[in-house]
Design a protein around this motif. Structure first.
Motif, short mmCIF file in Angstrom:
data_model
loop_
_atom_site.label_atom_id
_atom_site.label_comp_id
_atom_site.label_asym_id
_atom_site.label_seq_id
_atom_site.Cartn_x
_atom_site.Cartn_y
_atom_site.Cartn_z
N UNK A 58 85.57 18.75 37.88
CA UNK A 58 84.39 19.00 38.70
C UNK A 58 83.38 17.87 38.52
N UNK A 59 82.65 17.58 39.58
CA UNK A 59 81.63 16.52 39.51
C UNK A 59 80.38 17.02 38.78
N UNK A 60 79.89 18.20 39.19
CA UNK A 60 78.66 18.74 38.60
C UNK A 60 78.79 20.23 38.38
N UNK A 61 78.65 20.65 37.15
CA UNK A 61 78.66 22.07 36.80
C UNK A 61 77.25 22.50 36.42
N UNK A 62 76.81 23.61 37.00
CA UNK A 62 75.51 24.18 36.68
C UNK A 62 75.73 25.52 35.99
N UNK A 63 75.28 25.63 34.75
CA UNK A 63 75.45 26.83 33.92
C UNK A 63 74.15 27.62 33.97
N UNK A 64 74.13 28.66 34.81
CA UNK A 64 72.94 29.48 34.97
C UNK A 64 72.84 30.49 33.83
N UNK A 65 71.64 30.63 33.27
CA UNK A 65 71.47 31.51 32.12
C UNK A 65 72.30 31.01 30.96
N UNK A 66 72.20 29.73 30.67
CA UNK A 66 73.10 29.10 29.69
C UNK A 66 72.89 29.58 28.27
N UNK A 67 71.74 30.20 27.99
CA UNK A 67 71.49 30.70 26.65
C UNK A 67 71.55 29.59 25.61
N UNK A 68 72.25 29.84 24.52
CA UNK A 68 72.37 28.84 23.45
C UNK A 68 73.48 27.84 23.71
N UNK A 69 74.06 27.89 24.90
CA UNK A 69 75.05 26.89 25.27
C UNK A 69 76.47 27.21 24.87
N UNK A 70 76.83 28.48 24.79
CA UNK A 70 78.18 28.84 24.37
C UNK A 70 79.23 28.47 25.40
N UNK A 71 78.87 28.48 26.68
CA UNK A 71 79.87 28.18 27.70
C UNK A 71 80.11 26.68 27.85
N UNK A 72 79.09 25.88 27.61
CA UNK A 72 79.18 24.44 27.82
C UNK A 72 80.40 23.78 27.18
N UNK A 73 80.65 24.00 25.89
CA UNK A 73 81.80 23.36 25.26
C UNK A 73 83.14 23.76 25.87
N UNK A 74 83.20 24.93 26.52
CA UNK A 74 84.45 25.41 27.10
C UNK A 74 84.85 24.61 28.35
#
Length: 314
Positions: free
Chosen positions: A146-162
Motif C-alpha cells: 500500500x502507498x499510504x495507510x491511515x490508522x484511525x484511533x491508533x492508540x499506543x500504536x499496536x497495529x502499526x508494526x503489523x
C-alpha cells in the motif's frame, strides 16, 4: 484514573472518600455510599465524588440513587468528562446517545495510556492487531503493498508494526495525546496526529488535524468503533479519506443480535453485522471478508467481535 482518585480539594472530604473506597473494596457498597454522602456534604461541587457515589449506590442496589447522583454529575460538568450520560443509559434512565462525549473518551485513554498495553495484552488477551493484519493478508484480491495507510484511533500504536513492512507511509491519528506519545515511542509511524472521529457532520475539523482527503489506499480502525456508537460519521470520514478501491479494515464488538447496535455495561458499543453492512453500503464500501473472533477478555468473560475487510467501490 478513576473518578474516586480525583481530589475534592478538602482534606476531610478526601479522607472520607478514601475510607469509602476501602469499604467498597471490602464488599460494603452501602456503607461506602454513606461515607461518600458525608464527603459530598462538605464539597457539593465535586463532580468526581458524585460519580463515585453513583457507582457505590448502583453496587448497593440503589438504582434511583445512582441516577440522582449521575444527574448531579451532569449539572456540575456539562462536558461530561466522566461519561455520566452513558451510565444513565445503561441504568435505563435516558435514551441511548449516538456516541460518547469526546472529553470522556479523551480522558479515559489519557489516563489509561501508561498501563494500556500491559493491561490489554497481558491481562485481557487482546489480539485484534495481529488478527486484523492476518485477515488483510489472507483476503483474496488484497494488494500486496500500500502507498499510504491511515490508522484511525491508533492508540499506543499496536497495529502499526503489523503492517509497517507492507506500506510506504504510515500515519496514525488518535483523540488521546497520551496514547499518541506512547505510539511515538515505537518509531513506526511516519506521522502521528490528534483527531476527533466524532466531528461529523463538520468534517473540516478532522481534516484540519492533518488527515488528508483522497489519499489513503489502506485505512484501519482496530478496536475503535466500539467508542463511537452510530457509525455514519466515521464512515463519512473514511469515505473522504479513501481513494477508489481503497481497503478499510476494522473491528467491532459483536452485538450478537439481528440489527442495530447496543450500549453495554462496559460503556462500549456493540454492533450487529447487518448494521455494519448497511452503513458500509451507504458509503460505497463492499465487504470482501469477515471473521468472528474473541477479541479480548472482560471481567473474566470473552468479548466477541467481528473483523471486517472492505473495499471502496469506484
Amino acid at each position: 484514573m478513576l473518578p474516586s482518585q480525583l481530589s475534592s480539594g478538602d482534606v476531610i472530604a478526601d479522607r472520607r472518600a478514601d475510607y469509602a473506597k476501602m469499604l467498597a473494596e471490602s464488599g460494603e457498597p452501602a456503607s461506602a455510599a454513606e461515607l461518600m454522602e458525608q464527603a459530598l456534604e462538605l464539597t457539593p461541587g465535586w463532580a468526581a465524588g458524585w460519580y463515585t457515589l453513583a457507582t457505590y449506590r448502583e453496587k448497593a442496589g440503589n438504582t434511583q440513587g445512582a441516577v440522582e447522583a449521575l444527574n448531579q454529575v451532569l449539572a456540575l460538568d456539562a462536558g461530561d468528562v466522566f461519561g455520566a450520560r452513558l451510565k444513565l443509559t445503561v441504568l435505563g434512565a435516558i435514551d441511548m446517545p449516538d456516541q460518547p462525549p469526546s472529553r470522556y473518551v479523551e480522558r479515559l485513554f489519557d489516563d489509561y495510556a501508561d498501563r494500556f498495553e500491559t493491561s490489554l495484552i497481558e491481562k485481557l488477551g487482546y489480539t485484534v492487531p495481529q488478527k486484523l493484519a492476518a485477515l488483510i493478508a489472507a483476503t483474496t484480491g488484497m494488494p500486496v503493498h500500500f502507498r499510504l495507510a491511515v490508522d484511525l484511533g491508533c492508540g499506543t500504536g499496536l497495529f502499526g508494526p503489523e503492517v509497517r513492512t507492507r506500506v510506504d507511509r504510515l500515519e496514525g491519528f488518535d483523540l488521546s495525546k497520551g496514547m499518541l506519545a506512547k505510539a511515538a515511542e515505537k518509531d513506526v509511524y511516519d506521522h502521528l496526529g490528534q483527531a476527533d472521529l466524532s466531528l461529523e457532520p463538520d468534517l473540516s475539523g478532522v481534516f484540519d488535524a492533518g488527515l488528508t482527503p483522497g489519499r489513503a489506499d489502506l485505512i484501519t480502525a482496530a478496536d475503535v468503533l466500539m467508542y463511537l456508537g452510530n457509525l455514519h460519521g466515521v464512515m463519512a470520514i473514511v469515505r473522504k479519506l479513501a481513494v477508489d478501491d481503497a481497503v478499510f479494515a476494522f473491528s467491532v464488538e459483536d452485538a450478537q443480535q439481528p440489527a442495530g447496535y447496543v450500549l453495554r455495561d462496559s460503556l462500549r458499543f456493540a454492533h450487529s453485522e447487518a448494521y455494519v453492512r448497511e452503513i458500509l453500503a451507504g458509503h460505497d464500501f463492499v465487504v470482501q471478508d469477515l471473521a468472528r473472533s474473541v477479541i479480548r477478555m472482560d471481567a473474566g468473560k470473552p468479548v466477541h467481535g467481528i473483523l471486517f475487510i472492505t473495499r471502496k467501490s469506484a
